[in-house]
Design an enzyme around this catalytic site. Structure first.
Site, PDB file in Angstrom:
ATOM      1  N   GLU A   1      42.715  45.877  17.977  1.00 59.14           N
ATOM      2  CA  GLU A   1      43.008  46.517  19.099  1.00 59.14           C
ATOM      3  C   GLU A   1      44.182  47.594  19.201  1.00 59.14           C
ATOM      4  O   GLU A   1      45.248  47.092  18.766  1.00 59.14           O
ATOM      5  CB  GLU A   1      42.718  45.979  20.411  1.00 59.14           C
ATOM      6  CG  GLU A   1      42.883  46.520  21.440  1.00 59.14           C
ATOM      7  CD  GLU A   1      42.706  45.494  22.796  1.00 59.14           C
ATOM      8  OE1 GLU A   1      42.480  45.830  23.933  1.00 59.14           O
ATOM      9  OE2 GLU A   1      43.008  44.330  22.541  1.00 59.14           O
TER      10      GLU A   1
ATOM     11  N   LYS B   1      36.648  49.760  25.551  1.00 58.37           N
ATOM     12  CA  LYS B   1      36.905  48.466  26.305  1.00 58.37           C
ATOM     13  C   LYS B   1      36.014  48.320  27.575  1.00 58.37           C
ATOM     14  O   LYS B   1      36.471  49.024  28.461  1.00 58.37           O
ATOM     15  CB  LYS B   1      38.275  48.193  26.070  1.00 58.37           C
ATOM     16  CG  LYS B   1      38.519  46.575  26.612  1.00 58.37           C
ATOM     17  CD  LYS B   1      39.685  46.262  26.127  1.00 58.37           C
ATOM     18  CE  LYS B   1      40.294  44.694  26.509  1.00 58.37           C
ATOM     19  NZ  LYS B   1      41.574  44.579  26.341  1.00 58.37           N
TER      20      LYS B   1
ATOM     21  N   CYS C   1      38.577  42.772  22.451  1.00 63.62           N
ATOM     22  CA  CYS C   1      39.136  41.779  23.177  1.00 63.62           C
ATOM     23  C   CYS C   1      38.934  40.938  24.219  1.00 63.62           C
ATOM     24  O   CYS C   1      38.180  40.106  24.070  1.00 63.62           O
ATOM     25  CB  CYS C   1      40.711  42.288  23.280  1.00 63.62           C
ATOM     26  SG  CYS C   1      42.064  40.753  23.575  1.00 63.62           S
TER      27      CYS C   1
ATOM     28  N   SER D   1      45.231  39.619  21.173  1.00 60.93           N
ATOM     29  CA  SER D   1      45.151  38.454  21.839  1.00 60.93           C
ATOM     30  C   SER D   1      46.618  37.869  21.547  1.00 60.93           C
ATOM     31  O   SER D   1      47.149  37.522  20.443  1.00 60.93           O
ATOM     32  CB  SER D   1      44.040  37.547  21.481  1.00 60.93           C
ATOM     33  OG  SER D   1      44.298  36.593  22.373  1.00 60.93           O
TER      34      SER D   1
ATOM     35  N   GLY E   1       9.008  -5.105   6.384  1.00 60.37           N
ATOM     36  CA  GLY E   1       9.172  -5.198   4.866  1.00 60.37           C
ATOM     37  C   GLY E   1      10.350  -4.816   4.391  1.00 60.37           C
ATOM     38  O   GLY E   1      11.147  -3.637   4.883  1.00 60.37           O
TER      39      GLY E   1
ATOM     40  N   GLY F   1      14.926  -3.577  -0.403  1.00 59.35           N
ATOM     41  CA  GLY F   1      16.473  -3.309  -1.053  1.00 59.35           C
ATOM     42  C   GLY F   1      16.573  -2.083  -1.168  1.00 59.35           C
ATOM     43  O   GLY F   1      17.992  -1.672  -1.748  1.00 59.35           O
ATOM     44  N   GLY F   2      16.001  -1.147  -0.659  1.00 61.47           N
ATOM     45  CA  GLY F   2      16.052   0.369  -0.899  1.00 61.47           C
ATOM     46  C   GLY F   2      16.558   0.851   0.232  1.00 61.47           C
ATOM     47  O   GLY F   2      16.880   0.100   1.494  1.00 61.47           O
ATOM     48  N   LEU F   3      16.793   2.288   0.461  1.00 63.14           N
ATOM     49  CA  LEU F   3      17.530   2.774   1.834  1.00 63.14           C
ATOM     50  C   LEU F   3      16.778   2.763   2.802  1.00 63.14           C
ATOM     51  O   LEU F   3      17.285   2.409   3.982  1.00 63.14           O
ATOM     52  CB  LEU F   3      17.859   4.266   1.276  1.00 63.14           C
ATOM     53  CG  LEU F   3      18.918   4.454   0.170  1.00 63.14           C
ATOM     54  CD1 LEU F   3      19.150   5.909  -0.037  1.00 63.14           C
ATOM     55  CD2 LEU F   3      20.457   4.031   0.816  1.00 63.14           C
ATOM     56  N   ASP F   4      15.441   2.913   2.826  1.00 59.21           N
ATOM     57  CA  ASP F   4      14.614   3.414   4.089  1.00 59.21           C
ATOM     58  C   ASP F   4      14.376   1.958   4.727  1.00 59.21           C
ATOM     59  O   ASP F   4      14.743   1.652   6.081  1.00 59.21           O
ATOM     60  CB  ASP F   4      13.160   3.819   3.655  1.00 59.21           C
ATOM     61  CG  ASP F   4      13.144   5.328   3.282  1.00 59.21           C
ATOM     62  OD1 ASP F   4      14.494   5.753   3.401  1.00 59.21           O
ATOM     63  OD2 ASP F   4      12.310   5.662   2.563  1.00 59.21           O
ATOM     64  N   SER F   5      14.149   0.760   3.825  1.00 61.53           N
ATOM     65  CA  SER F   5      13.977  -0.600   4.742  1.00 61.53           C
ATOM     66  C   SER F   5      15.199  -0.923   5.198  1.00 61.53           C
ATOM     67  O   SER F   5      15.301  -1.705   6.120  1.00 61.53           O
ATOM     68  CB  SER F   5      13.282  -1.402   3.655  1.00 61.53           C
ATOM     69  OG  SER F   5      13.958  -1.534   2.425  1.00 61.53           O
TER      70      SER F   5
ATOM     71  N   ASN G   1       1.280   3.779  -6.295  1.00 63.61           N
ATOM     72  CA  ASN G   1       0.629   3.475  -4.849  1.00 63.61           C
ATOM     73  C   ASN G   1      -0.051   2.660  -4.578  1.00 63.61           C
ATOM     74  O   ASN G   1      -0.193   1.956  -3.663  1.00 63.61           O
ATOM     75  CB  ASN G   1      -0.313   5.054  -4.723  1.00 63.61           C
ATOM     76  CG  ASN G   1       0.578   6.200  -4.462  1.00 63.61           C
ATOM     77  OD1 ASN G   1       1.533   6.160  -4.012  1.00 63.61           O
ATOM     78  ND2 ASN G   1      -0.299   7.541  -4.586  1.00 63.61           N
TER      79      ASN G   1
END
Length: 443
Positions: free
Chosen positions: A46, A115, A170, A197, A350, A353-357, A436
Site C-alpha cells: 500500500e 481503498k 489493507c 499493516s 471378523g 490382522g489387517g488395517l480395516d478389521s 473373492n
C-alpha cells in the site's frame, strides 16, 4: 499455468518516505527479479511509491505529481513483461485524495482500485488525508489516459481459464463487508491485498487468521503484501508480514522484518472445482462491475509448493495424534448411538490382522468402554483360509487378547473348497475369483 497453477509474488521493497523517484527505482528492481523468477501476479505494498507514513506530506502537490509520474515509469517497465503488477500510491481525483492500487500490465495502467474503508481509530488517522473509494467504476483521466476508477473492477485473463484477479487494500480485509466478498462472487479466483499493516504484539497471528479465513470462505487464492523497513517509525513499525493463502491454507509466509519477496503457486483450477462442488458458495451480487481483460503466456509453472505423499495423514506427530483421536471419536460416538438405540449388549466382528478389521475392533472397544459394557462381550472371530499367513493370524489373535475381547476361530478352508467345487474354480488359479471366494465366505 497449463495445469491451472499460477505463480504469485508478494514483494516488500525497502523504500524511502516521500521519495517517489527512489522508490520507483527499487520497485522496478524487485519487479525484474520477480518476473525473472516466473511470477505472473506481482503485488507491492500500500502507498509504496510514496511510503505509507508521509503524514501531511500527502497534501503536497509536488509529492502527488511525482508519485503519478513515477507510476508511469513503473508501468513502462512492465512493457513486454508477462505479469500483472499492482502497486500503491496516492491519487487525486476531482479535488479528493484517494489511497489507490494501480494495476499495470504491458506498459499500461489497466485500472485504479481505491481503498474502500479508511481507518481513523487507534493509531490510524487516514481520514485526515484520504476519502473512501467509490464502488461503481467511473472513467478517470490520469496523466493523459483514461482508466476505470473504483473498487468493483476485476482483471480477467483471456489465456488462462478461471484466472480472474480482484483487489482490496489493507483495512478492507479487516471489516465485516470486505470488498473481496463481492469480488469472489463475481468470479475472482485470486484476491490481492496491498497493505501497510503495522506490528503490535500478537497482531501477526490475527492477521494470519484473517487471511486464512477469507481465503477459505471465498474459496480463493489470497496474496497479502505489507509495508516493511523504510517506513517512518515515529508512530508505527512495519514488519513486511507477507502471506499467500489458498482456500484456508497458508502456502507461504515470510519471517517478519525481512523485506523479502514471497512466492507461492496457487491452484486456480482446484479453486474452480471447489466452487462447483460447494452448492452454497453464494449468489452473484447485483453490484455493477467492470472486467478488464489481460493476457499471459501459457506455459509450465515451475512449482515451488510441495504436495504430501499421504495427504490425509499429517506429517507432524502431534497433529497426527489429534487426527487419529478425532477419527476414533467420530466412529465411536456414531456406533454408541446405535447401541443405545437398539439396546444391544454384544458385538461380533471378523478380524484378519489387517488395517480395516483392526480399526473396527478399536472403535468397538472404545464404544463399549463409553457405554460401560464388558469388553468380553465383543466376539472377535478369526477365519483362516488359504491365503492367511502366520503373521496376520498371530496379529489378529494378539490384538483380540490384548484388548480383552473374546477370541473365536472358524476355519473356512473346507467351506471355500466346497464352494470352489460348486462353481468350477481351479484351486491353482489364484485370480480374483479365488480371492473373492474367501472374502465372501468370511462375510
Amino acid at each position: 499455468m497449463e495445469q491451472g497453477f499460477i505463480k504469485v509474488a508478494a514483494v516488500t521493497p525497502k523504500i524511502r518516505v516521500a521519495d517517489p523517484a527512489y522508490n520507483a527505482g527499487v520497485i522496478c528492481e524487485r519487479l525484474e527479479e520477480a518476473c525473472g523468477n516466473g511470477a505472473k501476479i506481482i503485488v507491492f505494498p500500500e502507498l509504496c511509491i510514496t511510503g505509507y507514513t508521509c503524514g501531511d506530506l500527502f497534501l503536497q502537490e509536488i509529492l502527488l505529481r511525482e508519485a503519478s509520474t513515477q507510476l508511469l515509469c513503473i508501468a513502462e517497465r512492465t512493457r513486454g513483461k508477462d505479469a500483472l503488477v499492482m502497486v500503491g500510491l496516492p491519487v487525486e481525483r476531482e479535488g479528493r485524495l484517494y489511497n489507490v492500487a494501480a494495476v499495470l500490465w504491458n506498459g499500461e495502467v489497466l485500472g485504479m482500485i481505491p481503498k474502500a474503508n479508511i481507518p481513523s481509530y487507534a493509531e490510524f488517522y487516514e481520514g485526515r488525508h484520504f476519502a473512501e473509494g467509490n464502488a461503481e467504476p467511473v472513467p478517470f483521466s490520469f496523466m493523459g489516459r483514461t482508466v476505470p476508477f473504483g473498487t468493483n473492477i476485476l482483471f480477467s485473463c483471456e489465456t488462462v481459464h478461471g484466472l480472474t484477479v480482484g483487489c482490496e487494500i489493507c483495512e478492507d480485509l479487516w471489516v465485516a463487508d470486505a470488498p473481496a466478498v463481492n469480488h469472489a462472487l463475481k468470479g475472482a479466483t485470486v484476491i490481492a491485498n496491498l497493505s501497510a499493516s503495522n506490528e503490535t504484539i500478537g497482531k501477526d497471528e490475527y492477521r494470519e487468521l484473517l487471511v486464512k479465513s477469507v481465503s477459505a470462505r471465498l474459496l480463493c487464492g489470497y496474496v497479502y503484501t505489507s509495508a516493511g523497513e523504510g517506513e517512518s517509525t515515529q508512530d508505527l513499525v512495519f514488519g513486511g508480514h507477507n502471506l499467500i493463502a489458498e482456500n484456508g491454507t497458508i502456502l507461504a509466509q515470510v519471517k517478519k522484518f525481512t523485506c523479502e519477496t514471497l512466492y507461492g503457486d496457487i491452484d486456480v483450477w482446484k479453486l474452480l472445482a471447489d466452487r462447483r462442488r460447494m452448492g452454497t458458495f453464494g449468489k452473484e451480487p447485483e453490484a455493477a462491475y467492470v472486467k478488464v481483460p489481460f493476457r499471459l503466456e501459457v506455459g509450465e509453472t515451475d512449482l515451488q509448493r510441495s504436495f504430501p505423499a499421504l495427504p490425509f495423514v499429517p506429517g507432524d506427530a502431534e497433529k497426527r495424534r489429534r487426527r487419529c483421536e478425532e477419527i476414533l471419536s467420530i466412529q465411536s460416538y456414531g456406533l454408541k448411538k446405535r447401541y443405545e438405540h437398539t439396546g444391544a449388549k454384544t458385538a461380533v466382528l471378523g478380524i484378519s490382522g489387517g488395517l480395516d478389521s483392526t480399526l473396527a475392533l478399536l472403535v468397538t472397544v472404545r464404544t463399549f468402554d463409553m457405554l460401560g459394557l464388558d469388553r468380553g462381550a465383543i466376539v472377535a472371530v478369526t477365519m483362516p483360509c488359504f491365503g492367511t499367513t502366520d503373521r496376520t493370524y498371530e496379529n489378529a489373535c494378539l490384538l483380540a487378547r490384548t484388548l480383552g475381547a473374546t477370541l473365536e476361530e472358524v476355519d473356512i478352508k473346507e467351506a471355500v473348497t466346497v464352494h470352489f467345487g460348486d462353481i468350477g474354480q481351479d484351486m491353482a488359479n489364484h485370480d480374483v475369483t479365488y480371492e473373492n471366494g474367501q472374502a465372501r465366505e468370511r462375510t
